[in-house]
Design a protein around this motif. Structure first.
Motif, PDB file in Angstrom:
ATOM      1  N   ILE A  19     -85.581 -12.242 -78.207  1.00  0.00           N
ATOM      2  CA  ILE A  19     -84.328 -11.957 -77.966  1.00  0.00           C
ATOM      3  C   ILE A  19     -84.004 -10.626 -78.112  1.00  0.00           C
ATOM      4  O   ILE A  19     -84.607  -9.742 -78.865  1.00  0.00           O
ATOM      5  N   HIS A  20     -83.255 -10.059 -77.213  1.00  0.00           N
ATOM      6  CA  HIS A  20     -83.030  -8.493 -76.729  1.00  0.00           C
ATOM      7  C   HIS A  20     -81.610  -7.874 -76.718  1.00  0.00           C
ATOM      8  O   HIS A  20     -80.950  -8.806 -76.367  1.00  0.00           O
ATOM      9  N   GLU A  21     -81.575  -6.789 -77.267  1.00  0.00           N
ATOM     10  CA  GLU A  21     -80.338  -6.307 -77.207  1.00  0.00           C
ATOM     11  C   GLU A  21     -80.568  -4.897 -76.561  1.00  0.00           C
ATOM     12  O   GLU A  21     -81.224  -3.810 -77.112  1.00  0.00           O
ATOM     13  N   ILE A  22     -80.310  -4.705 -75.451  1.00  0.00           N
ATOM     14  CA  ILE A  22     -80.376  -3.319 -74.813  1.00  0.00           C
ATOM     15  C   ILE A  22     -79.419  -2.257 -74.627  1.00  0.00           C
ATOM     16  O   ILE A  22     -78.141  -2.800 -74.291  1.00  0.00           O
ATOM     17  N   LEU A  23     -79.441  -1.111 -75.259  1.00  0.00           N
ATOM     18  CA  LEU A  23     -78.482  -0.183 -74.977  1.00  0.00           C
ATOM     19  C   LEU A  23     -78.859   1.050 -74.095  1.00  0.00           C
ATOM     20  O   LEU A  23     -79.927   1.949 -74.707  1.00  0.00           O
ATOM     21  N   VAL A  24     -78.382   1.099 -72.940  1.00  0.00           N
ATOM     22  CA  VAL A  24     -78.858   2.192 -72.192  1.00  0.00           C
ATOM     23  C   VAL A  24     -77.796   3.358 -72.392  1.00  0.00           C
ATOM     24  O   VAL A  24     -76.515   3.046 -71.976  1.00  0.00           O
ATOM     25  N   VAL A  25     -78.335   4.474 -72.641  1.00  0.00           N
ATOM     26  CA  VAL A  25     -77.599   5.567 -73.027  1.00  0.00           C
ATOM     27  C   VAL A  25     -77.072   6.507 -71.733  1.00  0.00           C
ATOM     28  O   VAL A  25     -77.889   7.036 -70.893  1.00  0.00           O
ATOM     29  N   GLY A  26     -75.698   6.279 -71.406  1.00  0.00           N
ATOM     30  CA  GLY A  26     -75.146   6.959 -70.361  1.00  0.00           C
ATOM     31  C   GLY A  26     -74.636   8.141 -70.706  1.00  0.00           C
ATOM     32  O   GLY A  26     -74.276   8.670 -71.782  1.00  0.00           O
ATOM     33  N   ASP A  27     -73.624   8.610 -69.750  1.00  0.00           N
ATOM     34  CA  ASP A  27     -72.669  10.206 -70.126  1.00  0.00           C
ATOM     35  C   ASP A  27     -71.814   9.577 -70.914  1.00  0.00           C
ATOM     36  O   ASP A  27     -71.586  10.744 -71.971  1.00  0.00           O
ATOM     37  N   ALA A  43     -70.396  10.534 -76.786  1.00  0.00           N
ATOM     38  CA  ALA A  43     -69.728   9.800 -78.172  1.00  0.00           C
ATOM     39  C   ALA A  43     -70.699  10.324 -79.178  1.00  0.00           C
ATOM     40  O   ALA A  43     -70.551  10.529 -80.436  1.00  0.00           O
ATOM     41  N   ILE A  44     -72.031  10.319 -78.931  1.00  0.00           N
ATOM     42  CA  ILE A  44     -73.062  10.522 -79.936  1.00  0.00           C
ATOM     43  C   ILE A  44     -72.850  12.036 -80.311  1.00  0.00           C
ATOM     44  O   ILE A  44     -73.027  12.630 -81.621  1.00  0.00           O
ATOM     45  N   ALA A  45     -72.844  13.161 -79.316  1.00  0.00           N
ATOM     46  CA  ALA A  45     -72.436  14.425 -79.615  1.00  0.00           C
ATOM     47  C   ALA A  45     -71.076  14.691 -80.518  1.00  0.00           C
ATOM     48  O   ALA A  45     -71.336  15.528 -81.333  1.00  0.00           O
ATOM     49  N   ALA A  46     -70.376  13.758 -80.329  1.00  0.00           N
ATOM     50  CA  ALA A  46     -69.172  13.897 -81.096  1.00  0.00           C
ATOM     51  C   ALA A  46     -69.278  13.302 -82.461  1.00  0.00           C
ATOM     52  O   ALA A  46     -68.069  12.957 -83.376  1.00  0.00           O
ATOM     53  N   SER A  47     -70.396  12.704 -83.009  1.00  0.00           N
ATOM     54  CA  SER A  47     -70.620  11.927 -84.107  1.00  0.00           C
ATOM     55  C   SER A  47     -69.653  10.636 -84.375  1.00  0.00           C
ATOM     56  O   SER A  47     -69.018  10.377 -85.321  1.00  0.00           O
ATOM     57  N   ALA A  48     -69.771   9.885 -83.249  1.00  0.00           N
ATOM     58  CA  ALA A  48     -69.203   8.759 -83.217  1.00  0.00           C
ATOM     59  C   ALA A  48     -69.418   7.717 -84.516  1.00  0.00           C
ATOM     60  O   ALA A  48     -70.945   7.518 -84.730  1.00  0.00           O
ATOM     61  N   THR A  49     -68.869   6.616 -84.742  1.00  0.00           N
ATOM     62  CA  THR A  49     -69.362   5.708 -85.867  1.00  0.00           C
ATOM     63  C   THR A  49     -69.924   4.760 -84.991  1.00  0.00           C
ATOM     64  O   THR A  49     -70.145   4.345 -83.710  1.00  0.00           O
ATOM     65  N   VAL A  50     -70.656   3.916 -85.897  1.00  0.00           N
ATOM     66  CA  VAL A  50     -71.561   2.617 -85.110  1.00  0.00           C
ATOM     67  C   VAL A  50     -70.688   1.626 -84.624  1.00  0.00           C
ATOM     68  O   VAL A  50     -71.074   1.237 -83.333  1.00  0.00           O
ATOM     69  N   ALA A  51     -69.444   1.350 -85.197  1.00  0.00           N
ATOM     70  CA  ALA A  51     -68.570   0.546 -84.456  1.00  0.00           C
ATOM     71  C   ALA A  51     -68.117   0.878 -83.105  1.00  0.00           C
ATOM     72  O   ALA A  51     -68.009   0.301 -81.991  1.00  0.00           O
ATOM     73  N   GLU A  52     -67.799   2.386 -82.933  1.00  0.00           N
ATOM     74  CA  GLU A  52     -67.424   3.004 -81.789  1.00  0.00           C
ATOM     75  C   GLU A  52     -68.360   3.084 -80.831  1.00  0.00           C
ATOM     76  O   GLU A  52     -68.405   2.718 -79.398  1.00  0.00           O
ATOM     77  N   LEU A  53     -69.619   3.286 -81.207  1.00  0.00           N
ATOM     78  CA  LEU A  53     -70.920   3.311 -80.347  1.00  0.00           C
ATOM     79  C   LEU A  53     -71.165   1.973 -79.566  1.00  0.00           C
ATOM     80  O   LEU A  53     -71.383   1.693 -78.548  1.00  0.00           O
ATOM     81  N   LYS A  54     -70.969   0.743 -80.790  1.00  0.00           N
ATOM     82  CA  LYS A  54     -71.121  -0.459 -80.185  1.00  0.00           C
ATOM     83  C   LYS A  54     -70.042  -0.857 -79.077  1.00  0.00           C
ATOM     84  O   LYS A  54     -70.299  -1.659 -78.205  1.00  0.00           O
ATOM     85  N   LYS A  55     -68.712  -0.550 -79.278  1.00  0.00           N
ATOM     86  CA  LYS A  55     -67.879  -0.888 -78.480  1.00  0.00           C
ATOM     87  C   LYS A  55     -68.047  -0.174 -76.924  1.00  0.00           C
ATOM     88  O   LYS A  55     -67.683  -0.735 -75.992  1.00  0.00           O
ATOM     89  N   ILE A  56     -68.418   0.969 -77.143  1.00  0.00           N
ATOM     90  CA  ILE A  56     -68.728   1.752 -75.710  1.00  0.00           C
ATOM     91  C   ILE A  56     -69.813   1.025 -75.154  1.00  0.00           C
ATOM     92  O   ILE A  56     -69.910   0.688 -73.909  1.00  0.00           O
TER      93      ILE A  56
END
Length: 565
Positions: free
Chosen positions: A487-495, A500-513
């Motif tokens: 079973i898989h969870e895929i997170l494709v990194v878009g703009d 958000a990564i460059a702005a040091s977002a939290t795990v919860a914020e990254l998951k919501k995006i």
């Protein structure tokens, strides 16, 4: 006749350097099999199409390997003093007499193609390969007990380890584990006996029990096979051994660890027959597979596969590399250890003892003109930084991390000391995965789950019309499950996610995006497979978390697709 005359004319022009049959094959007038079969008929010998299961692995050493390769002959089996040998030239009487003199046996020949013999030579064991005898009939049931016990336990363990009963017992442990499809063998000294358990489909099952005083002899026998120090019983040791079983090679990784009742031994079984190098056979849903395939064909960037130990990360990476490997690409891997050898891929083994670490091997590999690089695992900041620099300079990099979900991989890299803006620039995709057991197809049936469970799933957006489970049969050892799938969870990194990564977002914020942009979570993919009847609700809850507490609301995520018709 015209074709034969043409071949004779070409042979005459070339000065007789090639046989007529070879010229006919080159001109595509016939195949090598046709020529060999005709020659066999002319000389009155049988024609044989060789397969690994035909040969007896216990007599392949009747002729030296160098002799076999030089003369293109292959010993098949021996019956009552007569050795049957496959040859490519049944007319070569001198060769047959030579084999008779080397083996001191009567020789019977069969005719076969050079291609078949070369393929059989690739199955020959090397000097460090052990042949496992088929000592147990497949239809025999019940537990196995050691008939011949050791009379004097004060004698040398080394001598006991070399005795036939102990050798046969260890052979049986390995044979039985491979036959049942086990991934690991656990040999554990208990209070009153030595317990042997096999891990099958992710769960441990009792295999057999043997007298406790034999644990030292069993461990020593396994150490001898793996080339370990049998006199060292105070420190852990690791080794590797190759065995031959049913005409094929099986690799075993051995680990010993001293305990209060003796050394515990764990053997990891690496059977190439069970490895799937096709992405479609790994359990990918169609939408996840489409995104994953698009990412692995990118020209550069980093692709991470995350999950706990034993979640199938390496198999997924091997299947991905197998899909993109070609003569036009230089695909290289740095692994510890190399689990399976792949075609068209250059694989390199980490050697910590001599200073060849992941980071050093990766830096050296960048001078080998690679197109695609796989790093077995990102373990430290130096390896992470080198991998990111490689991706930013035009390479496609694959690697693994031990994290629970996809967004956590980003914070893990940050915690290693890698700058967030570099992570955002380099990452292409993160795939988190788990392995769940599949419902046995032989004993599958519909059932009605508890009302509270059904209501909980409906409240979370996972309404289902029917539920299926296995009731247990002989094929699945009465467990109701047979085999595993991902079973898989895929997170494709878009703009948006890169910002958000460059702005040091939290795990919860990254998951919501990620969910807002179409990320398929582990639980969602798992319950899709429940709806398709491939696994059970209980299995997904156990592997992917408590459905009643932490399942994300589907209102803001991907809708739960209807079952395929």
């Amino acid at each position: 006749m015209d074709q034969l005359q043409s071949a004779l004319d070409i042979q005459k022009k070339q000065g007789g350097g090639k046989l007529v049959g070879e010229i006919l094959v080159d001109m595509q007038f016939c195949t090598e099999e046709h020529i060999t079969e005709c020659l066999a008929c002319v000389y009155g010998v049988p024609y044989a199409k060789l397969e690994p299961r035909i040969a007896d692995p216990k007599i392949v050493d009747v002729l030296p390997r160098e002799y076999i390769e030089k003369n293109l002959v292959f010993p098949l089996y021996r019956i009552r003093g007569t050795l049957t040998v496959a040859v490519t030239e049944p007319s070569n009487l001198f060769l047959i007499d030579e084999i008779r003199g080397l083996t001191h046996l009567d020789v019977q020949i069969v005719s076969t193609t050079a291609k078949d013999i070369r393929r059989m030579i690739t199955t020959l064991p090397d000097s460090k390969t052990f042949v496992i005898d088929d000592i147990i009939d497949e239809n025999q049931q019940g537990e196995v007990t050691l008939i011949e016990a050791v009379a004097d336990i004060s004698e040398s363990v080394d001598d006991v380890a070399g005795r036939s009963p102990v050798i046969r017992l260890v052979n049986y442990m390995i044979y039985n584990a491979v036959r049942e499809g086990a991934s690991d063998i656990h040999i554990e000294p208990a209070e009153r006996c030595t317990r042997v358990r096999n891990r099958i489909d992710g769960k441990l099952y009792k295999s057999l029990e043997v007298p406790l005083h034999l644990v030292g002899a069993i461990t020593s026998r396994i150490k001898i096979m793996a080339g370990l120090d049998i006199s060292e019983r105070r420190l852990p040791q690791d080794g590797r051994v190759h065995v031959m079983l049913d005409g094929r090679k099986v690799d075993l990784r051995v680990s010993t660890f001293p305990g209060n009742r003796g050394e515990k031994t764990v053997i990891r079984v690496l059977d190439a027959r069970t490895v799937t190098l096709n992405l479609r056979d790994l359990g990918f849903a169609e939408d996840v597979l489409t995104q994953f395939q698009a990412c692995i064909h990118s020209p550069n960037g980093i692709i991470l596969v995350t999950g706990p130990t034993g979640s199938g990360k390496t198999s997924t990476l091997y299947a991905a590399l197998n899909e993109i490997a070609s003569m036009e690409n230089n695909v290289c891997t740095v692994e510890d250890p190399i689990e399976f050898h792949l075609p068209l891929i250059n694989q390199f083994q980490v050697q910590e003892k001599v200073g060849l670490t992941f980071s050093k091997a990766l830096r050296t590999l960048l001078r080998q003109d690679p197109d695609v690089i796989m790093v077995g695992e990102v373990r430290d900041d130096e390896t992470a930084r080198t991998a990111i620099q490689a991706s930013l300079t035009g390479h496609l990099v694959f690697s693994t991390l031990h994290t629970n979900d996809s967004p956590s991989a980003i914070t893990r890299l940050v915690n290693m000391g890698v700058e967030p803006y570099l992570i955002g620039a380099a990452l292409n995709m993160i795939l988190a995965q788990r392995l769940v057991r599949k419902v046995c197809p032989k004993c599958r049936e519909n059932y009605d789950p508890p009302r509270t469970l059904r209501k909980t799933l409906e409240r979370m957006g996972y309404g289902m019309d029917k539920f299926q489970k296995g009731v247990g049969c002989r094929k699945c050892r009465n467990t109701g499950f047979s085999g595993r799938m991902g079973i898989h969870e895929i997170l494709v990194v878009g703009d948006e996610l890169r910002d958000a990564i460059a702005a040091s977002a939290t795990v919860a914020e990254l998951k919501k995006i990620g969910m807002n942009t179409g990320m398929v979570t582990l639980r969602h993919d798992g319950f899709r497979k429940v709806r398709e009847g491939l696994t059970t609700v209980e299995e997904i809850i156990q592997i992917a978390g408590d459905a009643s507490l932490n399942i994300e609301k589907r209102a803001s995520a991907v809708a739960f697709e209807p079952a395929a018709t």
